[in-house]
Scaffold this motif. Structure first.
Motif, PDB file in Angstrom:
ATOM      1  N   UNK A   1      -8.522 -31.001  13.328  1.00 27.85           N
ATOM      2  CA  UNK A   1      -8.686 -31.841  12.136  1.00 27.85           C
ATOM      3  C   UNK A   1      -7.648 -31.545  11.059  1.00 27.85           C
ATOM      4  N   UNK A   2      -6.943 -30.428  11.156  1.00 31.72           N
ATOM      5  CA  UNK A   2      -5.937 -30.085  10.157  1.00 31.72           C
ATOM      6  C   UNK A   2      -5.911 -28.612   9.838  1.00 31.72           C
ATOM      7  N   UNK A   3      -5.183 -28.297   8.782  1.00 32.06           N
ATOM      8  CA  UNK A   3      -5.061 -26.919   8.310  1.00 32.06           C
ATOM      9  C   UNK A   3      -5.868 -26.788   7.028  1.00 32.06           C
ATOM     10  N   UNK A   4      -6.560 -25.666   6.891  1.00 30.91           N
ATOM     11  CA  UNK A   4      -7.415 -25.434   5.734  1.00 30.91           C
ATOM     12  C   UNK A   4      -7.133 -24.047   5.174  1.00 30.91           C
ATOM     13  N   UNK A   5      -7.078 -23.948   3.859  1.00 29.05           N
ATOM     14  CA  UNK A   5      -6.913 -22.687   3.153  1.00 29.05           C
ATOM     15  C   UNK A   5      -8.181 -22.471   2.336  1.00 29.05           C
ATOM     16  N   UNK A   6      -8.667 -21.225   2.292  1.00 31.89           N
ATOM     17  CA  UNK A   6      -9.896 -20.956   1.558  1.00 31.89           C
ATOM     18  C   UNK A   6      -9.808 -19.631   0.825  1.00 31.89           C
ATOM     19  N   UNK A   7     -10.656 -19.512  -0.202  1.00 34.40           N
ATOM     20  CA  UNK A   7     -10.747 -18.294  -0.990  1.00 34.40           C
ATOM     21  C   UNK A   7     -12.151 -18.205  -1.574  1.00 34.40           C
ATOM     22  N   UNK A   8     -12.782 -17.043  -1.438  1.00 33.20           N
ATOM     23  CA  UNK A   8     -14.104 -16.800  -2.005  1.00 33.20           C
ATOM     24  C   UNK A   8     -14.022 -15.503  -2.803  1.00 33.20           C
ATOM     25  N   UNK A   9     -14.526 -15.517  -4.038  1.00 33.67           N
ATOM     26  CA  UNK A   9     -14.531 -14.342  -4.911  1.00 33.67           C
ATOM     27  C   UNK A   9     -15.930 -14.242  -5.502  1.00 33.67           C
ATOM     28  N   UNK A  10     -16.640 -13.139  -5.235  1.00 32.71           N
ATOM     29  CA  UNK A  10     -18.032 -13.011  -5.658  1.00 32.71           C
ATOM     30  C   UNK A  10     -18.319 -11.631  -6.242  1.00 32.71           C
ATOM     31  N   UNK A  11     -19.456 -11.537  -6.923  1.00 29.47           N
ATOM     32  CA  UNK A  11     -20.018 -10.233  -7.272  1.00 29.47           C
ATOM     33  C   UNK A  11     -20.745  -9.759  -6.030  1.00 29.47           C
ATOM     34  N   UNK A  12     -20.140  -8.908  -5.261  1.00 33.81           N
ATOM     35  CA  UNK A  12     -20.682  -8.450  -3.986  1.00 33.81           C
ATOM     36  C   UNK A  12     -19.565  -7.826  -3.171  1.00 33.81           C
ATOM     37  N   UNK A  13     -19.730  -7.840  -1.862  1.00 32.77           N
ATOM     38  CA  UNK A  13     -18.738  -7.217  -0.977  1.00 32.77           C
ATOM     39  C   UNK A  13     -17.847  -8.275  -0.327  1.00 32.77           C
ATOM     40  N   UNK A  14     -16.745  -7.795   0.241  1.00 35.70           N
ATOM     41  CA  UNK A  14     -15.863  -8.684   0.986  1.00 35.70           C
ATOM     42  C   UNK A  14     -16.554  -9.278   2.191  1.00 35.70           C
ATOM     43  N   UNK A  15     -17.430  -8.524   2.815  1.00 38.98           N
ATOM     44  CA  UNK A  15     -18.181  -9.039   3.969  1.00 38.98           C
ATOM     45  C   UNK A  15     -19.082 -10.182   3.550  1.00 38.98           C
ATOM     46  N   UNK A  16     -19.734 -10.050   2.404  1.00 36.50           N
ATOM     47  CA  UNK A  16     -20.583 -11.138   1.901  1.00 36.50           C
ATOM     48  C   UNK A  16     -19.743 -12.373   1.591  1.00 36.50           C
ATOM     49  N   UNK A  17     -18.551 -12.168   1.025  1.00 36.94           N
ATOM     50  CA  UNK A  17     -17.650 -13.281   0.730  1.00 36.94           C
ATOM     51  C   UNK A  17     -17.227 -13.982   2.015  1.00 36.94           C
ATOM     52  N   UNK A  18     -16.944 -13.216   3.064  1.00 35.30           N
ATOM     53  CA  UNK A  18     -16.563 -13.811   4.348  1.00 35.30           C
ATOM     54  C   UNK A  18     -17.707 -14.634   4.910  1.00 35.30           C
ATOM     55  N   UNK A  19     -18.925 -14.108   4.840  1.00 38.86           N
ATOM     56  CA  UNK A  19     -20.079 -14.841   5.347  1.00 38.86           C
ATOM     57  C   UNK A  19     -20.260 -16.169   4.617  1.00 38.86           C
ATOM     58  N   UNK A  20     -20.030 -16.170   3.308  1.00 37.28           N
ATOM     59  CA  UNK A  20     -20.115 -17.412   2.532  1.00 37.28           C
ATOM     60  C   UNK A  20     -19.055 -18.402   2.998  1.00 37.28           C
ATOM     61  N   UNK A  21     -17.829 -17.933   3.179  1.00 39.84           N
ATOM     62  CA  UNK A  21     -16.742 -18.813   3.633  1.00 39.84           C
ATOM     63  C   UNK A  21     -17.078 -19.433   4.981  1.00 39.84           C
ATOM     64  N   UNK A  22     -17.570 -18.632   5.911  1.00 37.77           N
ATOM     65  CA  UNK A  22     -17.908 -19.137   7.245  1.00 37.77           C
ATOM     66  C   UNK A  22     -19.012 -20.190   7.150  1.00 37.77           C
TER      67      UNK A  22
END
Length: 56
Positions: free
Chosen positions: A25-46
Motif C-alpha cells: 500500500x505504500x511507505x509509512x513513517x511513524x513516531x510515538x512519544x509517551x510517558x512510559x517505556x519504549x516498549x509501551x510506545x512500540x505496542x501503541x504504534x503496532x
C-alpha cells in the motif's frame, strides 16, 4: 517494519518508538512519544498500524 525504541527513566518516564514500514500500500513513517517505556510506545504504534489496516 523497522524502528527504534528508547526510554528515559532518570527523573520521569519518557518512552518513544520511531520507524518506518513498507507495504504494498505504500511507505509509512511513524513516531510515538509517551510517558512510559519504549516498549509501551512500540505496542501503541503496532496497534495503530493494525487499526489503520497497514499491517495485520
Amino acid at each position: 517494519m523497522h524502528g527504534k525504541t528508547g526510554t528515559r527513566l532518570s527523573d520521569t518516564g519518557l518512552g518513544w518508538y520511531v520507524g518506518f514500514i513498507e507495504t504494498e500500500k505504500g511507505k509509512w513513517v511513524f513516531s510515538v512519544n509517551i510517558d512510559g517505556t519504549g516498549t509501551e510506545a512500540k505496542n501503541i504504534a503496532v496497534e495503530i498500524l493494525k487499526e489503520k489496516k497497514i499491517i495485520k
